[in-house]
Motif scaffolding. Structure first.
Motif, mmCIF file in Angstrom:
data_model
loop_
_atom_site.group_PDB
_atom_site.id
_atom_site.type_symbol
_atom_site.label_atom_id
_atom_site.label_comp_id
_atom_site.label_asym_id
_atom_site.label_seq_id
_atom_site.Cartn_x
_atom_site.Cartn_y
_atom_site.Cartn_z
ATOM 1 N N LYS A 3 13.758 10.958 -11.105
ATOM 2 C CA LYS A 3 12.288 10.707 -11.453
ATOM 3 C C LYS A 3 12.198 8.524 -10.747
ATOM 4 N N ILE A 4 11.488 8.408 -10.438
ATOM 5 C CA ILE A 4 10.822 7.342 -10.251
ATOM 6 C C ILE A 4 10.104 6.325 -11.095
ATOM 7 N N GLU A 5 10.325 5.177 -11.470
ATOM 8 C CA GLU A 5 9.065 4.668 -11.926
ATOM 9 C C GLU A 5 7.854 4.222 -11.447
ATOM 10 N N PRO A 6 6.780 4.086 -11.746
ATOM 11 C CA PRO A 6 6.262 3.099 -10.987
ATOM 12 C C PRO A 6 5.743 2.179 -10.752
ATOM 13 N N PHE A 7 6.339 1.848 -9.527
ATOM 14 C CA PHE A 7 6.205 0.589 -8.302
ATOM 15 C C PHE A 7 5.226 -0.899 -9.073
ATOM 16 N N ASP A 8 4.637 -1.215 -10.283
ATOM 17 C CA ASP A 8 3.723 -1.682 -10.693
ATOM 18 C C ASP A 8 3.615 -3.276 -10.562
ATOM 19 N N VAL A 9 3.930 -3.888 -9.447
ATOM 20 C CA VAL A 9 3.640 -4.937 -8.675
ATOM 21 C C VAL A 9 3.112 -4.398 -7.525
ATOM 22 N N GLU A 10 3.640 -3.747 -6.832
ATOM 23 C CA GLU A 10 3.308 -2.627 -5.548
ATOM 24 C C GLU A 10 2.152 -2.336 -5.630
ATOM 25 N N GLN A 11 1.968 -1.658 -6.914
ATOM 26 C CA GLN A 11 0.363 -0.592 -6.937
ATOM 27 C C GLN A 11 -0.947 -1.550 -7.172
ATOM 28 N N TRP A 12 -0.204 -3.102 -8.313
ATOM 29 C CA TRP A 12 -1.569 -3.670 -8.182
ATOM 30 C C TRP A 12 -1.667 -4.273 -6.770
ATOM 31 N N MET A 13 -0.854 -4.959 -5.988
ATOM 32 C CA MET A 13 -0.751 -5.638 -5.407
ATOM 33 C C MET A 13 -1.304 -4.893 -3.692
ATOM 34 N N ASP A 14 -1.383 -3.633 -3.954
ATOM 35 C CA ASP A 14 -2.110 -2.164 -3.148
ATOM 36 C C ASP A 14 -3.271 -1.984 -3.695
ATOM 37 N N LYS A 15 -3.588 -2.450 -4.785
ATOM 38 C CA LYS A 15 -5.168 -1.797 -5.374
ATOM 39 C C LYS A 15 -5.962 -3.195 -5.011
ATOM 40 N N TYR A 16 -5.604 -4.039 -5.298
ATOM 41 C CA TYR A 16 -6.445 -5.596 -4.652
ATOM 42 C C TYR A 16 -5.982 -6.414 -3.575
ATOM 43 N N GLU A 17 -5.303 -6.956 -2.801
ATOM 44 C CA GLU A 17 -5.539 -7.744 -1.503
ATOM 45 C C GLU A 17 -6.437 -6.906 -0.656
ATOM 46 N N THR A 18 -7.192 -6.014 -0.732
ATOM 47 C CA THR A 18 -7.874 -5.704 0.149
ATOM 48 C C THR A 18 -8.816 -6.344 0.061
ATOM 49 N N ILE A 19 -9.145 -6.255 -1.123
ATOM 50 C CA ILE A 19 -10.534 -6.496 -1.312
ATOM 51 C C ILE A 19 -11.484 -8.012 -0.969
ATOM 52 N N PRO A 20 -12.634 -7.891 0.011
ATOM 53 C CA PRO A 20 -13.078 -8.607 0.842
ATOM 54 C C PRO A 20 -13.320 -10.049 0.414
ATOM 55 N N GLU A 21 -12.774 -11.150 0.914
ATOM 56 C CA GLU A 21 -12.546 -12.233 0.360
ATOM 57 C C GLU A 21 -11.687 -12.391 -0.170
ATOM 58 N N VAL A 22 -11.716 -11.854 -0.223
ATOM 59 C CA VAL A 22 -10.021 -12.263 -1.788
ATOM 60 C C VAL A 22 -9.277 -13.579 -1.611
ATOM 61 N N LEU A 23 -9.316 -13.945 -2.800
ATOM 62 C CA LEU A 23 -8.173 -15.176 -2.936
ATOM 63 C C LEU A 23 -6.893 -15.267 -2.846
ATOM 64 N N ASN A 24 -5.881 -14.294 -2.528
ATOM 65 C CA ASN A 24 -4.700 -14.259 -2.748
ATOM 66 C C ASN A 24 -3.842 -15.576 -2.874
ATOM 67 N N ILE A 25 -3.680 -15.601 -4.457
ATOM 68 C CA ILE A 25 -2.036 -16.142 -4.550
ATOM 69 C C ILE A 25 -1.566 -14.999 -5.353
ATOM 70 N N ALA A 26 -1.172 -13.905 -5.130
ATOM 71 C CA ALA A 26 -0.448 -13.000 -6.037
ATOM 72 C C ALA A 26 1.021 -12.778 -4.692
ATOM 73 N N GLU A 27 0.551 -13.139 -3.070
ATOM 74 C CA GLU A 27 1.351 -13.000 -2.294
ATOM 75 C C GLU A 27 2.694 -14.208 -2.265
ATOM 76 N N THR A 28 3.739 -13.089 -2.002
ATOM 77 C CA THR A 28 5.078 -14.022 -2.059
ATOM 78 C C THR A 28 5.680 -14.264 -1.207
ATOM 79 N N CYS A 29 5.227 -14.034 -0.177
ATOM 80 C CA CYS A 29 5.684 -14.779 0.959
ATOM 81 C C CYS A 29 5.384 -15.903 1.697
ATOM 82 N N ALA A 30 5.890 -16.762 2.095
ATOM 83 C CA ALA A 30 5.783 -18.470 2.408
ATOM 84 C C ALA A 30 4.424 -17.969 3.550
ATOM 85 N N ALA A 31 3.395 -18.416 4.029
ATOM 86 C CA ALA A 31 2.101 -18.329 4.530
ATOM 87 C C ALA A 31 2.918 -17.662 6.024
#
Length: 396
Positions: A3-31
């Motif tokens: 049984k694998i729990e839903p990976f909430d942070v990754e699912q949130w990123m997947d859902k919202y980071e591709t919104i057009p013109e999003v200002l993504n300050i959720a990303e955890t990589c240095a630019a």
């Protein structure tokens, strides 16, 4: 069935980071940077281009190229009396694969694992899915998110096989000081417990200096053989797109056991990715790359700090000292906001994206959001400008 729990942070990123013109300050990589950017950082014009296009695209070196493993071994050999052998390094497709592979290999039913919390969900959900009993070593805001060894000792029992830490920590940005690491190692050695240190944000320190007495070294330099660290080119090195991570340990038997298990999973990493990582970790490139990212982190930290100071009636934090993330608490009329609805409303109205901590890290963090602040500076400035307008209009 596992049984694998839903990976909430990754699912949130997947859902919202591709919104057009999003200002993504959720990303955890240095630019992130391109291959051209990477080549532009090279201080030696005689160094060959990172991609050797004549290379036949076989599986390549199963454990990672000798050159890449040698460069990583050199990093973990700094300021220690006993150098790390390249044979004690195993290359993987990102740190997420490194963590999964070693947990899959070493942890099973009947084992007990203690995991620092909050942290990246993989580090406690995967052991649980493998049948282990998992206890959470909870960090506390009032202690500046620095782990307390007495809390750990209360969790450990006779079945404890592994203690998992994340340094610098995601999402808080706190660093575990050298003195705490030393006490942790001494305790684990007494109990013969493996320590896994997820060091994906190392060596991106912006609030603590290598000359400080309590500057945190890698767990591999602490003199205990049953330590493992994982890392990647994604966070501190701005190269998430090449999918290169690694596992390193001073206990060769641990590496051999994990190497045998990987035959059932990824076999090898891409030769092209390996070449780029090897180039990035060369002495002609690495220092300029890390210098760029530490400067970016310090610049952006000051911008975020100014935003929080200007809006201190509704937001607060414990200042991060390493990595790329900060945990920021927002309040409305003196009470924590509903951080999930807050994040949704902010992104719908402003296109500014960050992560709700109560959903992605645990209900204890109601009202908190994780901000990834080592994006391009102009992105952070624009996002905080819009966020400032939003909080002034909607929070009091």
């Amino acid at each position: 069935m596992v049984k694998i729990e839903p990976f909430d942070v990754e699912q949130w990123m997947d859902k919202y980071e591709t919104i057009p013109e999003v200002l993504n300050i959720a990303e955890t990589c240095a630019a992130s940077i391109s291959i051209d950017d990477l080549v532009g950082l090279c201080e030696d014009p005689n160094v060959p281009h990172p991609l050797k296009t004549s290379t036949k695209l076989t599986y390549g070196a199963i454990r990672g190229s000798a050159a890449l493993r040698e460069r990583l071994a050199t990093l973990y050999s700094a300021r220690v009396s006993s150098p790390l052998s390249p044979e004690n390094v195993l290359i993987t497709p990102g740190a997420i694969a490194a963590n999964f592979l070693l947990l899959y290999t070493l942890i099973g039913p009947g084992d007990h694992v203690v995991c620092m919390y909050p942290t990246y969900q993989q580090l406690y959900s995967v052991p649980k899915s493998l049948g282990a009993d998992v206890s959470l070593w909870k960090l506390r805001r009032e202690k500046k998110w620095i782990p307390d060894l007495d809390d750990l000792k209360a969790l450990v029992n006779d079945k404890t096989k592994m203690i998992i830490i994340n340094n610098p920590n995601n999402p808080t940005g706190a660093t575990t000081p050298k003195s705490v690491l030393q006490a942790l190692v001494e305790f684990a050695r007494e109990k013969d417990i493996i320590i896994l240190s997820d060091e994906v944000y190392r060596p991106l320190f912006h609030g603590v200096s290598p000359v400080d007495e309590d500057f945190p070294p890698s767990i591999l330099s602490m003199g205990y053989s049953k330590t493992i660290c994982t890392g990647s080119m994604s966070k501190a090195y701005s190269l998430a797109g090449i999918r290169i991570g690694w596992i390193a340990s001073r206990d060769r038997s641990i590496i051999e056991e994990i190497a045998a298990a990987r035959d059932y999973t990824t076999i090898a990493v891409s030769q092209l990715d390996d070449q780029v990582a090897t180039y990035a970790l060369s002495s002609s490139v690495m220092h300029a790359l890390l210098g760029r990212n530490i400067k970016l982190a310090k610049t952006n930290f000051a911008i975020l700090e100014s935003f929080i100071d200007e809006n201190r009636r509704v937001c607060s934090w414990v200042k991060p000292t390493g990595g790329t993330t900060a945990l920021v608490k927002f309040e409305n009329n003196g009470k924590p906001v509903d951080d999930v609805q807050f994040c949704i409303d902010v992104i719908e109205k402003t296109k500014v994206m960050f992560i709700p901590a109560s959903k992605c890290f645990g209900p204890e963090f109601e009202g908190c959001v994780r901000i990834g602040f080592v994006s391009e500076t102009e992105v952070l400035k624009e996002a905080l400008l819009k966020l400032g307008e939003y909080v002034r209009a909607n929070l009091s």
